[in-house]
Design a protein around this motif. Structure first.
Motif, mmCIF file in Angstrom:
data_model
loop_
_atom_site.group_PDB
_atom_site.id
_atom_site.type_symbol
_atom_site.label_atom_id
_atom_site.label_comp_id
_atom_site.label_asym_id
_atom_site.label_seq_id
_atom_site.Cartn_x
_atom_site.Cartn_y
_atom_site.Cartn_z
ATOM 1 N N VAL A 177 56.884 5.449 -56.368
ATOM 2 C CA VAL A 177 55.613 5.145 -57.038
ATOM 3 C C VAL A 177 54.702 6.368 -57.027
ATOM 4 O O VAL A 177 54.093 6.708 -58.049
ATOM 5 N N HIS A 233 53.415 8.922 -60.397
ATOM 6 C CA HIS A 233 52.006 9.239 -60.654
ATOM 7 C C HIS A 233 51.719 10.658 -60.155
ATOM 8 O O HIS A 233 50.641 10.936 -59.627
ATOM 9 N N ARG A 275 48.434 12.748 -59.313
ATOM 10 C CA ARG A 275 47.306 11.846 -59.607
ATOM 11 C C ARG A 275 47.142 10.887 -58.434
ATOM 12 O O ARG A 275 48.106 10.530 -57.775
ATOM 13 N N VAL A 333 46.921 7.592 -56.475
ATOM 14 C CA VAL A 333 47.420 6.218 -56.563
ATOM 15 C C VAL A 333 46.630 5.418 -55.542
ATOM 16 O O VAL A 333 46.640 5.735 -54.349
ATOM 17 N N VAL A 356 47.834 10.962 -53.027
ATOM 18 C CA VAL A 356 48.335 11.766 -54.139
ATOM 19 C C VAL A 356 49.462 12.634 -53.614
ATOM 20 O O VAL A 356 49.378 13.174 -52.510
ATOM 21 N N THR A 388 59.607 14.235 -64.972
ATOM 22 C CA THR A 388 58.696 15.045 -65.781
ATOM 23 C C THR A 388 59.462 16.110 -66.558
ATOM 24 O O THR A 388 59.104 16.404 -67.704
ATOM 25 N N GLU A 405 58.265 0.419 -64.878
ATOM 26 C CA GLU A 405 58.687 1.785 -65.191
ATOM 27 C C GLU A 405 60.075 1.882 -65.818
ATOM 28 O O GLU A 405 60.302 2.740 -66.664
#
Length: 179
Positions: free
Chosen positions: A32, A36, A39, A41, A90, A101, A150
């Motif tokens: 998880v 993210h 960023r 969470v 994060v 990514t 996801e």
């Protein structure tokens, strides 16, 4: 460190040694956080991902304990990798450090090259993107949250990349590769 979610969860050191994250909740937590990437969470999102709609009364404390254990597993004693921020966490991973990514960037670049008419380059980029898939995403990570939220998104991106690649191979006369 490099992280892989497009197949079984895998963590490799810079020396390419595997780091085992064995506990189920720690694996969910890591997945998880990685989804993210860079960023924040929130603790609420993490609790929901770990326990679903019915967390135990001690969920927040247990989640903090899982973060502590995950940091230990990843040799993150200084909290450089997983940082605590106001009401959440994060994970900081350098560019290219997560297969998801890399896939998304290559897939987007492939579509852009195809739209610009650079079919050879587009096909090459999409082939590289699809080669990052090592199996079913999150394999070995048991989480309904990941499966519902996801997995469909990633499956759709993979299918779109595959369909575009097949179309490009046909346009380029690479019928055998398309088959």
């Amino acid at each position: 460190m490099e992280f892989f979610l497009l197949g079984p969860l895998l963590v490799l050191t810079a020396a390419r040694a595997e780091i085992r994250v064995s506990a189920g909740k720690q694996r969910v937590l890591l997945a998880v956080l990685l989804l993210h990437l860079n960023r924040v969470v929130s603790a609420e999102v993490l609790v929901e991902a770990l326990w679903g709609g019915e967390p135990p009364p001690s969920a927040t404390a247990a989640m903090r304990n899982y973060v502590k254990r995950l940091r230990t597993a990843l040799n993150d004693a200084d909290h450089d990798l997983i940082r605590t921020v106001h009401n959440g966490y994060v994970i900081r991973v350098p560019q290219g450090g997560l297969d998801v990514t890399r896939f998304e960037e290559l897939e987007r670049a492939g579509r852009e090259a195809a739209a610009a008419g650079d079919w050879d380059r587009a096909a090459d980029l999409l082939r590289i993107a699809l080669s990052l898939w090592r199996g079913e995403p999150f394999e070995g990570v048991r989480s309904e949250w990941l499966t519902v939220r996801e997995l469909p998104r990633l499956a759709e991106l993979r299918l779109r990349a595959l369909e575009t690649l097949i179309d490009l191979d046909l346009r380029l006369g690479r019928h055998d590769e398309a088959i």
